[in-house]
Motif scaffolding. Structure first.
Motif, PDB file in Angstrom:
ATOM      1  N   GLU A  96       0.854  -1.181   0.000  1.00 59.81           N
ATOM      2  CA  GLU A  96       0.000   0.000   0.000  1.00 59.81           C
ATOM      3  C   GLU A  96       0.897   1.240   0.000  1.00 59.81           C
ATOM      4  N   TYR A  97       0.362   2.334  -0.518  1.00 63.66           N
ATOM      5  CA  TYR A  97       1.188   3.515  -0.747  1.00 63.66           C
ATOM      6  C   TYR A  97       0.552   4.740  -0.106  1.00 63.66           C
ATOM      7  N   GLU A  98       1.413   5.712   0.208  1.00 59.51           N
ATOM      8  CA  GLU A  98       0.957   6.973   0.800  1.00 59.51           C
ATOM      9  C   GLU A  98       0.757   8.047  -0.262  1.00 59.51           C
ATOM     10  N   GLU A  99       1.564   8.004  -1.319  1.00 52.09           N
ATOM     11  CA  GLU A  99       1.493   9.004  -2.376  1.00 52.09           C
ATOM     12  C   GLU A  99       1.511   8.337  -3.741  1.00 52.09           C
ATOM     13  N   GLY A 100       0.862   8.984  -4.689  1.00 53.54           N
ATOM     14  CA  GLY A 100       0.896   8.524  -6.063  1.00 53.54           C
ATOM     15  C   GLY A 100       1.221   9.680  -6.985  1.00 53.54           C
ATOM     16  N   MET A 101       1.901   9.391  -8.077  1.00 51.04           N
ATOM     17  CA  MET A 101       2.162  10.422  -9.071  1.00 51.04           C
ATOM     18  C   MET A 101       1.744   9.916 -10.447  1.00 51.04           C
ATOM     19  N   LEU A 102       0.853  10.657 -11.071  1.00 51.61           N
ATOM     20  CA  LEU A 102       0.496  10.401 -12.457  1.00 51.61           C
ATOM     21  C   LEU A 102       1.482  11.146 -13.338  1.00 51.61           C
ATOM     22  N   ILE A 103       2.151  10.429 -14.227  1.00 51.68           N
ATOM     23  CA  ILE A 103       3.140  11.032 -15.118  1.00 51.68           C
ATOM     24  C   ILE A 103       2.697  10.731 -16.549  1.00 51.68           C
ATOM     25  N   PHE A 104       2.487  11.767 -17.324  1.00 53.99           N
ATOM     26  CA  PHE A 104       1.812  11.615 -18.606  1.00 53.99           C
ATOM     27  C   PHE A 104       2.795  11.607 -19.772  1.00 53.99           C
ATOM     28  N   ILE A 105       2.615  10.631 -20.668  1.00 55.41           N
ATOM     29  CA  ILE A 105       3.546  10.443 -21.784  1.00 55.41           C
ATOM     30  C   ILE A 105       3.433  11.556 -22.816  1.00 55.41           C
ATOM     31  N   GLU A 106       2.305  12.260 -22.841  1.00 51.52           N
ATOM     32  CA  GLU A 106       2.102  13.320 -23.829  1.00 51.52           C
ATOM     33  C   GLU A 106       2.987  14.533 -23.578  1.00 51.52           C
ATOM     34  N   SER A 107       3.696  14.524 -22.449  1.00 48.73           N
ATOM     35  CA  SER A 107       4.601  15.622 -22.096  1.00 48.73           C
ATOM     36  C   SER A 107       6.036  15.085 -22.021  1.00 48.73           C
ATOM     37  N   PRO A 108       6.717  14.925 -23.159  1.00 48.46           N
ATOM     38  CA  PRO A 108       8.001  14.211 -23.180  1.00 48.46           C
ATOM     39  C   PRO A 108       9.211  15.043 -22.768  1.00 48.46           C
ATOM     40  N   LEU A 109       9.039  16.347 -22.522  1.00 49.59           N
ATOM     41  CA  LEU A 109      10.187  17.177 -22.185  1.00 49.59           C
ATOM     42  C   LEU A 109      10.367  17.391 -20.691  1.00 49.59           C
ATOM     43  N   LYS A 110       9.512  16.795 -19.884  1.00 50.44           N
ATOM     44  CA  LYS A 110       9.715  16.866 -18.440  1.00 50.44           C
ATOM     45  C   LYS A 110      10.956  16.050 -18.068  1.00 50.44           C
ATOM     46  N   LYS A 111      11.543  16.382 -16.936  1.00 48.22           N
ATOM     47  CA  LYS A 111      12.764  15.714 -16.493  1.00 48.22           C
ATOM     48  C   LYS A 111      12.583  15.189 -15.065  1.00 48.22           C
ATOM     49  N   SER A 112      13.546  14.402 -14.636  1.00 50.88           N
ATOM     50  CA  SER A 112      13.485  13.873 -13.269  1.00 50.88           C
ATOM     51  C   SER A 112      13.495  14.996 -12.240  1.00 50.88           C
ATOM     52  N   LYS A 113      14.129  16.130 -12.576  1.00 51.58           N
ATOM     53  CA  LYS A 113      14.166  17.251 -11.623  1.00 51.58           C
ATOM     54  C   LYS A 113      12.763  17.783 -11.337  1.00 51.58           C
ATOM     55  N   HIS A 114      11.854  17.696 -12.312  1.00 55.64           N
ATOM     56  CA  HIS A 114      10.487  18.144 -12.073  1.00 55.64           C
ATOM     57  C   HIS A 114       9.757  17.182 -11.137  1.00 55.64           C
ATOM     58  N   ILE A 115      10.033  15.909 -11.264  1.00 59.05           N
ATOM     59  CA  ILE A 115       9.459  14.917 -10.359  1.00 59.05           C
ATOM     60  C   ILE A 115       9.910  15.189  -8.931  1.00 59.05           C
ATOM     61  N   LEU A 116      11.205  15.414  -8.762  1.00 56.22           N
ATOM     62  CA  LEU A 116      11.756  15.689  -7.434  1.00 56.22           C
ATOM     63  C   LEU A 116      11.206  16.986  -6.864  1.00 56.22           C
ATOM     64  N   LYS A 117      11.058  17.990  -7.718  1.00 58.44           N
ATOM     65  CA  LYS A 117      10.546  19.277  -7.258  1.00 58.44           C
ATOM     66  C   LYS A 117       9.117  19.154  -6.755  1.00 58.44           C
ATOM     67  N   ALA A 118       8.296  18.370  -7.450  1.00 54.89           N
ATOM     68  CA  ALA A 118       6.916  18.159  -7.011  1.00 54.89           C
ATOM     69  C   ALA A 118       6.874  17.449  -5.656  1.00 54.89           C
ATOM     70  N   ILE A 119       7.707  16.429  -5.502  1.00 53.48           N
ATOM     71  CA  ILE A 119       7.752  15.673  -4.247  1.00 53.48           C
ATOM     72  C   ILE A 119       8.192  16.570  -3.094  1.00 53.48           C
ATOM     73  N   ASP A 120       9.221  17.372  -3.319  1.00 52.64           N
ATOM     74  CA  ASP A 120       9.709  18.270  -2.268  1.00 52.64           C
ATOM     75  C   ASP A 120       8.683  19.351  -1.944  1.00 52.64           C
ATOM     76  N   THR A 121       7.984  19.836  -2.961  1.00 52.46           N
ATOM     77  CA  THR A 121       6.955  20.858  -2.738  1.00 52.46           C
ATOM     78  C   THR A 121       5.857  20.335  -1.826  1.00 52.46           C
TER      79      THR A 121
END
Length: 469
Positions: free
Chosen positions: A339-364
């Motif tokens: 079981e999980y506490e958080e989920g992230m939907l990551i969409f393939i239609e946006s191919p220019l996102k980077k891992s730094k954006h994932i980390l920034k969302a988590i830290d935010t």
């Protein structure tokens, strides 16, 4: 006996000979007179020092000439010299409205629970032409607002004792020093906005996009630092988090968009690669109604990514994403007992996102304790909605033609949420945070034209990554 001033204004300046005199004069011309001015000349080589000599004899002005040390070190030097009850920074190329100190001081005097106050401002060009009036979010303790949007670093008035309690500016940070201080501030103190433009902020020509990218990257590093410090302070256990990557069979653009080659590899690979690179998930799941997409994922990412088959109707555009999310969670609980506490939907239609954006969302989410975080892109263009037989402009109800509120649009890159939101029937939750991405990072493929733009940008920026095999 030497009188202690009510306000300490300080100006760190480096090579702003063209503007520094106007900045200083805007302080000297204030209607409120109980102030001191500290000017830190940070090794200027353009004649700034010569201009400052005329003010060295002024009984309310202190001029410090030093070798170049950088902005944050200069700010710390000024704060050590400051004697006022309130402290405010004015940048060397900006200037104040004549009533700025009067209005802001009165506000803090009348509201002792407020630790800092910041006004709206005029955005001007190199020739003092007003480009717009920039309205800031008004922060209230009674309702949730976007605390992850900090006030402007300059012309924010602090109570000095609070700055002393927070400690000095982090001298490892070369820009966005105010953002670092803001995160420290909001943990224990309240801020507010004065809905009047009280200073003039200068926008210089040059590569604004490059400067914006530098600002966003620096903010991401600052958030990462504060998130790690908070985890250590609270001795927090690692949060269990799942990445969910939905991939439709049918789109309005082309069939099996996920598998279309884009700048050398299938489109879906860009999203999977960045999710893996972030090292932020206990599980990464590609969910689709299409066997070919699922087989591609299994063949290329077997060690790192799980796959889940969803019903065809779950992939239709008029079906809420919550059904897909719940399906993935149920499958993971049944097959892995997790079981999980958080989920992230990551969409393939946006191919220019980077891992730094994932980390920034988590830290935010962690720093600001939000229920969800969405990815946005700032836009300067007006937006309209149809209202009966006319158009109504969004975000600009004022009469002044240059006055505007900042408008953000969702860019469809990612969405982070707390799993408990689902039980409440609202995946967004009540407190919504955000991350800002650049326009060129925010291309969302909704048409063949978008696809060509995305492919072009990937090639130009050389961010194509090889598939895992």
């Amino acid at each position: 006996m030497l009188k202690i001033p009510n306000i300490s204004v300080y100006i760190p300046v480096f090579n702003y000979a063209r503007y520094i005199e106007k900045a200083i004069q805007s302080v000297l011309n204030q209607t409120f007179k109980d102030w001191e001015l500290i000017v830190i000349n940070d090794g200027s080589t353009d004649g700034t020092e010569e201009i400052l000599r005329k003010y060295e004899s002024h009984d309310k002005v202190t001029v410090v000439n030093q070798e170049n040390k950088g902005l944050t070190k200069s700010c710390n030097i000024a704060l050590r010299l400051a004697n006022g009850e309130y402290v405010m920074r004015l940048d060397g190329d900006d200037y104040l409205d004549e009533n700025a100190l009067l209005v802001m001081t009165h506000f803090l005097d009348e509201n002792p629970e407020i630790g800092l106050v910041y006004p709206d401002y005029y955005l001007i060009d190199e020739h003092d032409e007003v480009l717009s009036i920039e309205r800031r979010e008004k922060i209230s303790s009674d309702e949730w607002v976007l605390l992850d949007i900090p006030p402007h670093g300059a012309c924010t008035m602090f109570r000095k004792h609070i700055l002393q309690e927070l400690g000095e500016y982090d001298e490892e940070i070369v820009c966005q020093d105010g953002y670092d201080m803001w995160i420290r501030f909001i943990e224990n103190y309240k801020a507010d906005n004065i809905n009047l433009p009280l200073f003039y902020y200068r926008q210089h020509s040059g590569s604004l996009t490059k400067n914006h990218e530098r600002i966003l990257d620096t903010r991401q590093k600052i958030k990462r630092k504060h998130a790690e410090l908070k985890r250590k302070r609270l001795k927090a256990s690692k949060i269990k988090r799942v990445a969910i990557i939905p991939a439709r069979t049918h789109t309005n653009i082309m069939p099996k968009l996920a598998l279309q080659e884009c700048a050398g590899q299938p489109l879906i690979n860009y999203t999977i690669d960045e999710a893996i690179k972030s090292a932020s998930f206990n599980s990464i799941v590609v969910v689709s109604e299409d066997d070919e997409i699922l087989h591609h994922t299994e063949n290329n990412y077997k060690k790192d990514v799980l796959t889940v088959t969803r019903p065809l109707e779950y992939g239709r555009r008029n079906t809420g994403i919550e059904k897909t999310v719940q399906l993935v969670l149920d499958v993971l609980k049944k097959n892995k007992g997790e079981e999980y506490e958080e989920g992230m939907l990551i969409f393939i239609e946006s191919p220019l996102k980077k891992s730094k954006h994932i980390l920034k969302a988590i830290d935010t989410m962690y720093i600001f304790e939000t229920d969800s975080v969405i990815s946005l892109c700032e836009t300067n263009s007006p937006y309209y909605i149809r209202n009966n037989n006319s158009l109504e402009r969004i975000g600009n109800q004022e009469q002044f033609r240059l006055e505007r509120n900042t408008i953000y649009r969702g860019n469809g890159a990612l969405f982070l949420f707390k799993i408990k939101n689902l039980a409440k029937g609202a995946i967004f939750g009540e407190k919504i945070g955000h991350i800002i991405m650049l326009k060129e990072e925010s291309i969302n493929i909704n048409s063949p034209f978008d696809y060509k733009i995305a492919e072009f940008l990937i090639k130009e920026r050389n961010i194509s990554l090889p598939s895992n095999t």
